[in-house]
Scaffold this motif. Structure first.
Motif, PDB file in Angstrom:
ATOM      1  N   VAL A 194       0.848  -1.188   0.000  1.00  0.00           N
ATOM      2  CA  VAL A 194       0.000   0.000   0.000  1.00  0.00           C
ATOM      3  C   VAL A 194       0.888   1.243   0.000  1.00  0.00           C
ATOM      4  CG1 VAL A 194      -1.585   1.360   1.409  1.00  0.00           C
ATOM      5  CG2 VAL A 194      -1.980  -1.085   1.085  1.00  0.00           C
ATOM      6  N   THR A 195       0.532   2.228  -0.818  1.00  0.00           N
ATOM      7  CA  THR A 195       1.309   3.468  -0.888  1.00  0.00           C
ATOM      8  C   THR A 195       0.559   4.673  -0.325  1.00  0.00           C
ATOM      9  OG1 THR A 195       0.518   3.861  -3.155  1.00  0.00           O
ATOM     10  CG2 THR A 195       2.614   2.672  -2.899  1.00  0.00           C
ATOM     11  N   SER A 196      -0.754   4.738  -0.488  1.00  0.00           N
ATOM     12  CA  SER A 196      -1.578   5.836   0.030  1.00  0.00           C
ATOM     13  C   SER A 196      -2.854   5.259   0.602  1.00  0.00           C
ATOM     14  CB  SER A 196      -1.933   6.833  -1.083  1.00  0.00           C
ATOM     15  OG  SER A 196      -0.796   7.463  -1.612  1.00  0.00           O
ATOM     16  N   VAL A 197      -3.333   5.830   1.711  1.00  0.00           N
ATOM     17  CA  VAL A 197      -4.590   5.403   2.330  1.00  0.00           C
ATOM     18  C   VAL A 197      -5.421   6.641   2.644  1.00  0.00           C
ATOM     19  CG1 VAL A 197      -5.681   4.143   4.222  1.00  0.00           C
ATOM     20  CG2 VAL A 197      -3.450   3.402   3.364  1.00  0.00           C
ATOM     21  N   VAL A 198      -6.706   6.631   2.266  1.00  0.00           N
ATOM     22  CA  VAL A 198      -7.590   7.774   2.506  1.00  0.00           C
ATOM     23  C   VAL A 198      -8.981   7.269   2.885  1.00  0.00           C
ATOM     24  CG1 VAL A 198      -6.352   9.214   0.836  1.00  0.00           C
ATOM     25  CG2 VAL A 198      -8.339   7.887   0.081  1.00  0.00           C
ATOM     26  N   ARG A 199      -9.791   8.208   3.374  1.00  0.00           N
ATOM     27  CA  ARG A 199     -11.212   7.939   3.580  1.00  0.00           C
ATOM     28  C   ARG A 199     -11.981   8.920   2.705  1.00  0.00           C
ATOM     29  NH1 ARG A 199     -14.105   4.933   6.923  1.00  0.00           N
ATOM     30  NH2 ARG A 199     -12.233   4.391   8.101  1.00  0.00           N
ATOM     31  N   HIS A 200     -12.631   8.392   1.670  1.00  0.00           N
ATOM     32  CA  HIS A 200     -13.329   9.209   0.697  1.00  0.00           C
ATOM     33  C   HIS A 200     -14.739   9.515   1.184  1.00  0.00           C
ATOM     34  CE1 HIS A 200     -15.266  10.238  -3.187  1.00  0.00           C
ATOM     35  NE2 HIS A 200     -14.059  10.664  -3.522  1.00  0.00           N
ATOM     36  N   HIS A 201     -15.226  10.725   0.858  1.00  0.00           N
ATOM     37  CA  HIS A 201     -16.521  11.146   1.390  1.00  0.00           C
ATOM     38  C   HIS A 201     -17.698  10.376   0.799  1.00  0.00           C
ATOM     39  CE1 HIS A 201     -16.443  13.415  -2.354  1.00  0.00           C
ATOM     40  NE2 HIS A 201     -17.679  13.801  -2.177  1.00  0.00           N
ATOM     41  N   GLU A 202     -17.497   9.706  -0.328  1.00  0.00           N
ATOM     42  CA  GLU A 202     -18.563   8.899  -0.923  1.00  0.00           C
ATOM     43  C   GLU A 202     -18.202   7.416  -0.976  1.00  0.00           C
ATOM     44  OE1 GLU A 202     -20.702  12.107  -3.923  1.00  0.00           O
ATOM     45  OE2 GLU A 202     -19.210  10.718  -4.740  1.00  0.00           O
ATOM     46  N   CYS A 203     -16.946   7.110  -1.264  1.00  0.00           N
ATOM     47  CA  CYS A 203     -16.525   5.716  -1.474  1.00  0.00           C
ATOM     48  C   CYS A 203     -16.016   5.032  -0.213  1.00  0.00           C
ATOM     49  CB  CYS A 203     -15.440   5.656  -2.542  1.00  0.00           C
ATOM     50  SG  CYS A 203     -15.927   6.365  -4.123  1.00  0.00           S
TER      51      CYS A 203
END
Length: 395
Positions: free
Chosen positions: A323-332
């Motif tokens: 894994v290179t980037s981790v986010v929490r998307h507002h829709e996904c």
């Protein structure tokens, strides 16, 4: 690498000190609504980037010989280009946003990389009429969609104290992702389905550090449309990951080549003259396949747990990527970018290691599904239909 003045705002929340975006606000109290505002063109973000200025009449032709892109045609107001600096083996050393205002070639790189970039360029001057200077007095703000024009307008409205300096607008770079620029090619599956970043419209505005707060206030001013706000790095990164847009500070390691990240679509001109790394670019395109491929991972968010960059991606029990980037998307919901081995099937169900252990002492994991960015077949649209030498290999 100077912290953004926007970190001094009462509502600004800083990220972890060791994070690559530590010099800018992580959020302003509402990371998910901040994403929606960016998408709607109603927000600006301070971006953790360094700026290097290259001056001299040979600047554009000189950097063209060093980098993967043609810069000789750059002109004021054209939006600039993206280019890569590589070593002799084709490994990426710098990813640059480049724009020229007629007197200065401005290069935007990752936060902390400016001094090293300036030193490298200075070592490559030889007898040419160029000079590279790290410019910590210039910082970068970002916006998306119609917000980029609004940010430009705000920068133009701020007059600098020096009457000869003009306004606070140093220059604007318009992100070409995910288009395929002239001379580029793509490793994605766009011939059969839309690219995940088809709606991604981002850009960066360069302004003097001393004017950052004034530009932000002008953007948010009383005459601005309702709903304008500031957005932190978490919001910007979530939309970048959703678009499958690679970033050097996150996706590049010591062995990364451009093909693995589909960076030939925006940052490489296949028909330009020689430059360091060109042999690897041509050989992999024509004869081989990139050993790894970038993919978006949709993560199972039911458990409320997410991996961290560097986490191992697994197919069954076998490690197949990172894994290179981790986010929490507002829709996904929770998402990640990951570099996988090329041979991992595109429909394979994967899992990602978490930092904590399960109650029984075993490793905790979260399930993940792929959204393909770089085709597992390892062929670009510009790759030859029949790889050179195939007939000899069959014999």
């Amino acid at each position: 690498m100077h912290p953004s003045p926007l970190l001094e705002r009462a509502d600004a929340v800083a990220g972890a000190p060791q994070d690559v975006d530590a010099t800018v606000p992580a959020h302003y109290g509402s990371p998910l609504p901040e994403q929606a505002a960016l998408v709607a063109g109603l927000a600006l973000s301070a971006l953790a980037r360094d700026v290097v200025a290259v001056t001299g009449p040979d600047r554009r032709s000189w950097l063209t010989t060093l980098s993967s892109q043609v810069l000789t045609h750059l002109a004021p107001g054209d939006g600039g280009v993206e280019t890569l600096l590589m070593d002799a083996q084709g490994h990426i050393t710098h990813a640059l946003a480049a724009l020229d205002d007629g007197q200065v070639l401005w290069l935007v790189t990752e936060a902390g990389a400016g001094p090293a970039l300036a030193d490298f360029l200075d070592s490559m001057r030889f007898m040419l009429r160029v000079e590279a200077t790290d410019r910590p007095d210039v910082q970068v703000l970002g916006a998306m969609g119609q917000g980029l024009e609004a940010l430009e307008e705000a920068a133009r409205s701020v007059n600098l104290p020096d009457p000869h300096a003009g306004t606070a607008l140093v220059g604007t770079w318009r992100d070409p992702w995910p288009g395929v620029v002239e001379g580029g090619t793509s490793y994605d599956l766009g011939r059969t389905r839309p690219h995940p970043g088809q709606d991604y419209r981002a850009g960066m505005v360069l302004v003097p550090r001393d004017a950052v707060t004034q530009v932000a206030e002008a953007f948010l001013g009383e005459e601005a449309p309702d709903g304008r706000r500031l957005a932190g790095a978490l919001a910007w990164e979530a939309l970048r990951v959703e678009a499958g847009r690679p970033r050097a500070a996150r996706e590049v390691d010591a062995r990364t080549i451009a093909h693995e990240l589909d960076w030939l679509r925006t940052a490489v001109h296949l028909n330009k003259g020689c430059y360091p790394g060109q042999e690897t670019i041509a050989r992999t395109l024509n004869l081989g396949r990139p050993p790894r491929r970038l993919t978006i991972l949709q993560l199972d968010g039911l458990g409320g747990r997410a991996p961290v960059p560097g986490a191992v991606v697994r197919l069954g029990e076998r490690a197949v990527g990172t894994v290179t980037s981790v986010v929490r998307h507002h829709e996904c919901g929770p998402m990640a970018l990951a570099l996988l081995r090329r041979g991992v099937p595109s429909d394979a169900a994967l899992s990602v290691d978490l930092e904590e252990l399960e109650a029984g002492g075993g490793p905790a994991r979260v399930d993940a599904t792929q959204e393909i960015l770089v085709a597992p077949e390892g062929r670009a649209q510009a790759s030859p239909a029949q790889r050179p030498g195939a007939e000899l290999r069959r014999r």
